[in-house]
Design a protein around this motif. Structure first.
Motif, short mmCIF file in Angstrom:
data_model
loop_
_atom_site.label_atom_id
_atom_site.label_comp_id
_atom_site.label_asym_id
_atom_site.label_seq_id
_atom_site.Cartn_x
_atom_site.Cartn_y
_atom_site.Cartn_z
N MET A 184 0.85 -1.19 0.00
CA MET A 184 0.00 0.00 0.00
C MET A 184 0.89 1.24 0.00
SD MET A 184 -3.08 -1.20 -0.08
CE MET A 184 -4.33 -0.10 0.49
N LEU A 185 0.29 2.32 -0.38
CA LEU A 185 1.00 3.60 -0.43
C LEU A 185 1.25 4.17 0.95
CD1 LEU A 185 -0.96 5.54 -3.20
CD2 LEU A 185 1.38 4.71 -3.35
N ASP A 186 2.29 4.97 1.06
CA ASP A 186 2.44 5.84 2.22
C ASP A 186 1.64 7.09 1.84
OD1 ASP A 186 3.20 7.93 3.94
OD2 ASP A 186 5.10 6.95 4.37
N TRP A 187 0.41 7.15 2.28
CA TRP A 187 -0.53 8.17 1.83
C TRP A 187 -0.11 9.58 2.23
CZ3 TRP A 187 -3.93 7.15 -1.83
CH2 TRP A 187 -4.28 5.81 -2.05
N ASN A 188 0.56 9.72 3.35
CA ASN A 188 1.01 11.05 3.77
C ASN A 188 2.11 11.57 2.85
OD1 ASN A 188 -0.78 11.29 6.02
ND2 ASN A 188 0.53 9.86 7.12
N ASP A 189 3.08 10.71 2.53
CA ASP A 189 4.12 11.12 1.58
C ASP A 189 3.53 11.37 0.20
OD1 ASP A 189 6.19 11.04 3.41
OD2 ASP A 189 6.89 9.04 2.80
N TYR A 190 2.62 10.49 -0.21
CA TYR A 190 2.00 10.63 -1.53
C TYR A 190 1.27 11.97 -1.63
CZ TYR A 190 -0.93 9.79 -5.59
OH TYR A 190 -1.56 9.90 -6.80
N GLN A 191 0.54 12.34 -0.58
CA GLN A 191 -0.19 13.61 -0.61
C GLN A 191 0.78 14.79 -0.75
OE1 GLN A 191 -2.88 14.34 2.65
NE2 GLN A 191 -3.75 16.13 1.68
N ARG A 192 1.87 14.76 -0.02
CA ARG A 192 2.86 15.83 -0.13
C ARG A 192 3.44 15.88 -1.55
NH1 ARG A 192 3.73 14.33 5.17
NH2 ARG A 192 5.27 12.73 4.64
N GLU A 193 3.74 14.71 -2.10
CA GLU A 193 4.32 14.65 -3.44
C GLU A 193 3.34 15.15 -4.50
OE1 GLU A 193 5.74 10.67 -4.16
OE2 GLU A 193 6.98 10.71 -2.36
N ILE A 194 2.11 14.69 -4.42
CA ILE A 194 1.13 15.07 -5.45
C ILE A 194 0.82 16.56 -5.38
CG2 ILE A 194 -1.06 14.56 -4.26
CD1 ILE A 194 -0.32 13.49 -7.81
N LEU A 195 0.69 17.09 -4.17
CA LEU A 195 0.42 18.52 -4.03
C LEU A 195 1.61 19.35 -4.50
CD1 LEU A 195 -1.60 18.62 -0.70
CD2 LEU A 195 -2.46 18.73 -3.04
N GLY A 196 2.83 18.83 -4.31
CA GLY A 196 4.01 19.51 -4.83
C GLY A 196 4.00 19.56 -6.35
N ARG A 197 3.60 18.47 -6.97
CA ARG A 197 3.52 18.44 -8.44
C ARG A 197 2.41 19.34 -8.97
NH1 ARG A 197 8.02 16.83 -11.04
NH2 ARG A 197 8.83 14.99 -10.02
N VAL A 198 1.30 19.40 -8.25
CA VAL A 198 0.22 20.31 -8.65
C VAL A 198 0.70 21.76 -8.55
CG1 VAL A 198 -2.08 21.17 -8.03
CG2 VAL A 198 -1.65 18.71 -8.15
N LYS A 199 1.45 22.06 -7.50
CA LYS A 199 2.01 23.40 -7.36
C LYS A 199 2.97 23.70 -8.52
CE LYS A 199 4.48 26.41 -4.18
NZ LYS A 199 5.10 26.54 -2.87
N GLU A 200 3.76 22.70 -8.90
CA GLU A 200 4.66 22.85 -10.04
C GLU A 200 3.87 23.12 -11.32
OE1 GLU A 200 7.96 20.23 -12.55
OE2 GLU A 200 7.17 19.43 -10.66
N LEU A 201 2.80 22.38 -11.53
CA LEU A 201 1.94 22.60 -12.68
C LEU A 201 1.36 24.00 -12.66
CD1 LEU A 201 0.51 21.58 -15.24
CD2 LEU A 201 -1.28 20.66 -13.75
N GLY A 202 0.98 24.47 -11.46
CA GLY A 202 0.46 25.83 -11.32
C GLY A 202 1.48 26.87 -11.73
N GLY A 203 2.75 26.61 -11.49
CA GLY A 203 3.78 27.53 -11.94
C GLY A 203 3.95 27.52 -13.44
N LEU A 204 3.77 26.34 -14.03
CA LEU A 204 3.92 26.21 -15.49
C LEU A 204 2.69 26.68 -16.24
CD1 LEU A 204 5.54 22.66 -15.49
CD2 LEU A 204 6.70 24.83 -16.04
N SER A 205 1.52 26.45 -15.67
CA SER A 205 0.26 26.81 -16.32
C SER A 205 -0.74 27.27 -15.26
CB SER A 205 -0.29 25.62 -17.10
OG SER A 205 -1.41 25.99 -17.86
N PRO A 206 -0.59 28.49 -14.78
CA PRO A 206 -1.41 28.95 -13.67
C PRO A 206 -2.91 28.96 -13.95
CG PRO A 206 0.00 30.73 -14.49
CD PRO A 206 0.39 29.49 -15.22
N ASP A 207 -3.30 29.19 -15.19
CA ASP A 207 -4.74 29.24 -15.50
C ASP A 207 -5.42 27.89 -15.30
OD1 ASP A 207 -4.69 31.93 -16.04
OD2 ASP A 207 -4.57 31.68 -18.21
N ILE A 208 -4.69 26.80 -15.55
CA ILE A 208 -5.28 25.47 -15.35
C ILE A 208 -5.61 25.26 -13.87
CG2 ILE A 208 -4.79 22.99 -15.35
CD1 ILE A 208 -3.30 23.41 -17.97
N VAL A 209 -4.65 25.53 -13.01
CA VAL A 209 -4.86 25.31 -11.58
C VAL A 209 -5.86 26.31 -11.03
CG1 VAL A 209 -3.73 25.22 -9.33
CG2 VAL A 209 -2.61 24.22 -11.32
N ARG A 210 -5.80 27.54 -11.49
CA ARG A 210 -6.76 28.56 -11.04
C ARG A 210 -8.18 28.18 -11.47
NH1 ARG A 210 -3.77 32.71 -11.55
NH2 ARG A 210 -3.82 32.77 -13.82
#
Length: 121
Positions: free
Chosen positions: A1-27
């Protein structure tokens, strides 16, 4: 099974990265995601329980971890979450049943068309 706490931190970090690359998508997603809360017809816990059921039916691990966390913060019990998941399971089985009927309908339409071609030819 996943380490859900680490996974959440990782996925939110990638979403933040996507927001930097394409802010309108995340907004845009953020606006859409928050729209339901503005109507006030459902409380936050109910919206999170619905989100969990949908996350399961769409098989979205990121959605599962984010909305599990949010449901807990909104006071959802393990039993309430289990009940919402039961609805998701029933809907998936129901959806498979309905789409199975659509396959039979498509089959009849396709075989009727080929039967008409053979009898006219």
């Amino acid at each position: 099974m996943l380490d859900w706490n680490d996974y959440q931190r990782e996925i939110l970090g990638r979403v933040k990265e996507l927001g930097g690359l394409s802010p309108d998508i995340v907004r845009g997603y953020s606006t859409l995601s928050g729209a339901g809360a503005k109507t006030g017809h459902l409380d936050a816990k109910t919206r999170e329980l619905i989100s969990l059921a949908v996350a399961v039916t769409t098989r979205c691990d990121g959605c599962i971890v984010v909305h599990t966390d949010a449901a807990i913060k909104q006071g959802a019990s393990k039993e309430e979450i289990a009940e919402a998941l039961g609805v998701a399971v029933a809907m998936n089985a129901g959806a498979a049943l309905i789409y199975s009927a659509r396959v039979l309908d498509a089959y009849e339409a396709k075989t009727a068309a080929s039967t008409e071609t053979v009898t006219k030819g």
